[in-house]
Structure formats: C-alpha cells, structure tokens
Write an enzyme that holds these catalytic residues in place. Sequence first.
Site, mmCIF file in Angstrom:
data_model
loop_
_atom_site.group_PDB
_atom_site.id
_atom_site.type_symbol
_atom_site.label_atom_id
_atom_site.label_comp_id
_atom_site.label_asym_id
_atom_site.label_seq_id
_atom_site.Cartn_x
_atom_site.Cartn_y
_atom_site.Cartn_z
ATOM 1 C CD GLU A 187 -2.637 -1.425 2.469
ATOM 2 O OE1 GLU A 187 -2.231 -0.832 3.498
ATOM 3 O OE2 GLU A 187 -3.590 -2.225 2.495
ATOM 4 C CD GLU A 328 -3.712 -6.376 2.498
ATOM 5 O OE1 GLU A 328 -4.414 -5.616 3.198
ATOM 6 O OE2 GLU A 328 -2.468 -6.329 2.487
#
Length: 532
Positions: A187, A328
């Site tokens: 991320e 995710e």
Amino acid sequence: MSTTARRAGLAIVAAALALTGAVYGATRPASADVTAQLTASQLVADMGAGWNLGNQLEANANGIPNETAWGNPVVTQALIDRVKASGFKTIRIPVSYLGNIGAGPNYTVSAAWLTRVAEVVNYAYNQGLYVLINMHGDGYKAVTGSWLICDSSDQTTIKDKYQKVWQQIATKFQSYNEHLVFESMNEEFDGQYGNPTSACYSNINAYNQIFVDTVRKTGGTNASRWLLVPGWNTNIEYTAGNYGFVLPTDQYRSTSIPSAEQRLMISVHYYDPWDFAGQEDGTITQWGAAATNPAKKSTWGQEDYMDTMLKKMYDAFVTRGYPVFVGEYGSIDKTTYDAASNTYRVNYAKALVSTAKKYGAATAYWDNGYNGQHGFGLFNRSSATVTQQGIISAIVTAAGGSQPTTTPTSAPTSSPTSSPTSSPTAGPSGTCRVVNAVNAWNTGLTNTITITNTGTAAINGWTLTFTLPSGQTIVSGWSATYTPASGTVTATNASYNGALPAGGSTSIGYQANHTGNAAAPTTVKLNGATCS
C-alpha cells in the site's frame, strides 16, 4: 493493510526469532516443473480461492523482520496444509526486508532471511499452490527502518536500493515456475488519504517500472512469470480513475509470450465500507441486502457499490488483458457486539469473491492470525485448525472451488444440519483424552478441543458430550456439529475426522459468548466413555 489495522490487537512479543541458514523445503528446478503459460482468464480461474498469511513475515521488532514479533507463532507446514485442505489454491505471503538489508552500495539482503522466506514459500509452492510474495512493510512511514517512501527527497538512493533488493529476490527464486508471482510493493502512498499527489504517484510508477525491468532481466522463469503491480495505496478509484497511474512497459519479457498476451496483473485492496469491515466498535455489525437492522448497517458500500468498483477495474484493465488481483479484503469479528455478525461477514466475503470473479479478478482474504474480538482470523495458527468455517466455505464456493468437507456454506450455528457418515463405535471407559485450549476476552471465548483415542481399538465415528459452564452459549463451531448451544452439548464428528485409530487425535472447536465464566467445559465423554 495499515500498520494499526493489521495488528488488530496482537500482543507485541519482545523475544526475537533466531533465524538459521538451513533450508527445510526443497526448491524444484524449472526444468522439472514446466507448466503451460496461462492466459489472463485462465490464470484467474486457476488461482481460485486465495488467502493471506498476513503479518507473519511482515512483522518486525525495532525494524528487524521477525515473524513472531506481533503475536503470531512461527509459520509451520501444518498450517499451510490446513489452508490447502480447506480449499484455498493461492497464498499471498507479505514480506518486509527493512533492517535485513545491508548498507549501500550493494544493499545485500540477509541470506538467513531470504532462506526463511524461501522456506515459507516452499510450504505452499511444494504443495502445488500459487504463491505471491511482495515487499510489504518497507514503505510504511510508521514502521521503524522504512525507506520506500514516495515523497522522500532522496529518490535516487531509494530507487537504487529498491532495484538491488528486487534483483536479489528475483535471483533467489529464478528457478521457480509460474505458480510463484512477485508483487512489487504493498500500500504505497504518501500517508494522506486525499487525492494522490502527482510527484509521489510519479515515483510509485517509477518503482513499478524498476521492478518489472529488474525481475525480467534476471532471466529464467522470471522472464515470463506473472508480475503484480499496484497503484496509489492499492485504491480502486485512484488506480482505475484518471489520477496518474501508469502501467509499466514490459519490454524485457520472454519472446515465448505471444505478443497479444500480457504478463502483468493489477493489485488492489477492498475494505469498504470500513465501518463494517475494520472499524473496531460495535456500531456497524451488519452488511448487505440480508441485514435486518438498518441502524447496524452502513449507509454506503453495499452490493451495488462493490459491483461498481470492481467493474471499474474490469473496464480499465481486464478488457485490455490485464487480470486484477484483490490482494486483501475481509471483515473483523464483531460477535461481541452482535451475535449474528459472522453471518454478515460470510455474506460480505461471498459477495466480494463472486463479484470479483464476475469481473475477471482473483482474490485473497486478509487473515492476520488473530481470532476473537476485532480479529480477521480464519485459522488458529498454533493448532493449525479452522476457526471460521462459514467464511471459508463461502469464499471457496464463490471462487468456484469445492469443499473437502460437508460443512454448510453458511456461517456456523448452534443448530447444525450435517450428520456423521458412520455409526459411532464406543470404546471402553477411560480410552480417551481431551485437551482444552481456551482463549477468552471480555464476553467471548474460543475453545479448541483436541481429542485423542488412548485405547487399543480404532473408533469409527464419534460423539463428544460436554457440559458448558453456566452463562456460556456457543455461537459458531468448526470440525464438528454442535447441539444444543448451551448446557450439555453433543459434538458430532464431521465426514473427514470420524475415524480415530488407536493413538490418533483430531481437533475441533467453537466460539462462545459468556457472562463472566470463561472456564473449559466439564464432564467430557467420547461415545459415552469418560475422558481424562
């Protein structure tokens, strides 16, 4: 996932893991493992249901990667075997490097750490599973020793370090076949959740390009394997929309790949709406069209929104031959606030996987290893047992796979519908032993019961009876069926664990609410025989 959210209550363990240079898994050479190159749609179908190892190889103590630092036990082959047996075909293994990278100009990665990473990869790879590894926590500003920072002023050093670290990783796994996928980073963004800044996004694009070029140039299977790249913070809107994401070129890939096919995948994450999926309070506990209480349901982020967002990825990338990987997603356990919460977690997971499949995307559920209040866990990593069979069944079924058991595909309840596949055969008194492993919190608990046949004769089908302490009520269970939910409970074997040879063991378990007494059950009997 963000550092705070991913820990989800895990205790910090002070002791560091002692790593060795021994290799415990056998690396298979590419020459013995050649598989046909899959197209984008074939790849997504073949990857099936996916699962995240979570923070294990991402965790660190004072900037040094340490797989037990955030409260999880050491990863074992038994855990991965359980994940595979549960129907998962893909495992994403987040990896941090941090203080295991030496000084410049070589930036040598610790050989012991690469060996341990390879060992964990082999747990899954040698079982025929797809495996994804990445550079996970090196880009979090809140992590000690982080360095892959897109708004840092010294981008020349960062890019040089990034290139050399990935060169070593790619070389380490050069001979692995295409069941191993590399993901450039996790991320990555500047820490602000508003619109992306052009300068920072430009550096993220540059990292992705360095990653693709570096991996390809190491040759071997790396010249043709699938590579996964994210946009800004793995955010769908900021990746698919007009915010600055640039697909890397793939000029160094193998000439064996047909010119009309791609070998790049796009990585995104999905935790919307956050007040249901990850917010640690009891306000929003329900999701989707089946929600019964509007006050407990978010005002946005339902099925229609999920469909819209994943369609954006389809329109932007899948239609051009680039598969999407929702690396995710998931939702935390809120059964302490709402006993029906797990039903909506099941519905959420099923909807996400089904919608992703509809739009040409593979998925991997985020499991941080933590069970109980606010946890994402699907498995108990210490005992390698299932804790959320309902969610697992929903994921595997929605991905198009089949369950290895007869467990219902809805959330586990205290009113089971399945029955044993053989008639119980009782053993003489005193020929069983049970061990309880209770993990309690506030008003809830989980208990894993290990049953051992200590007799000399095999048991073919069993029922285990036990008495719950006053105030305890079972809300879900796994590896057996449970009735009733309180008082004296009968647990009946599943189709796959009814046979207990002499000396054999099996583990079952349940989650329960309690009103202050979190003790283990009493008066335990196996097929009528009192257990020690």
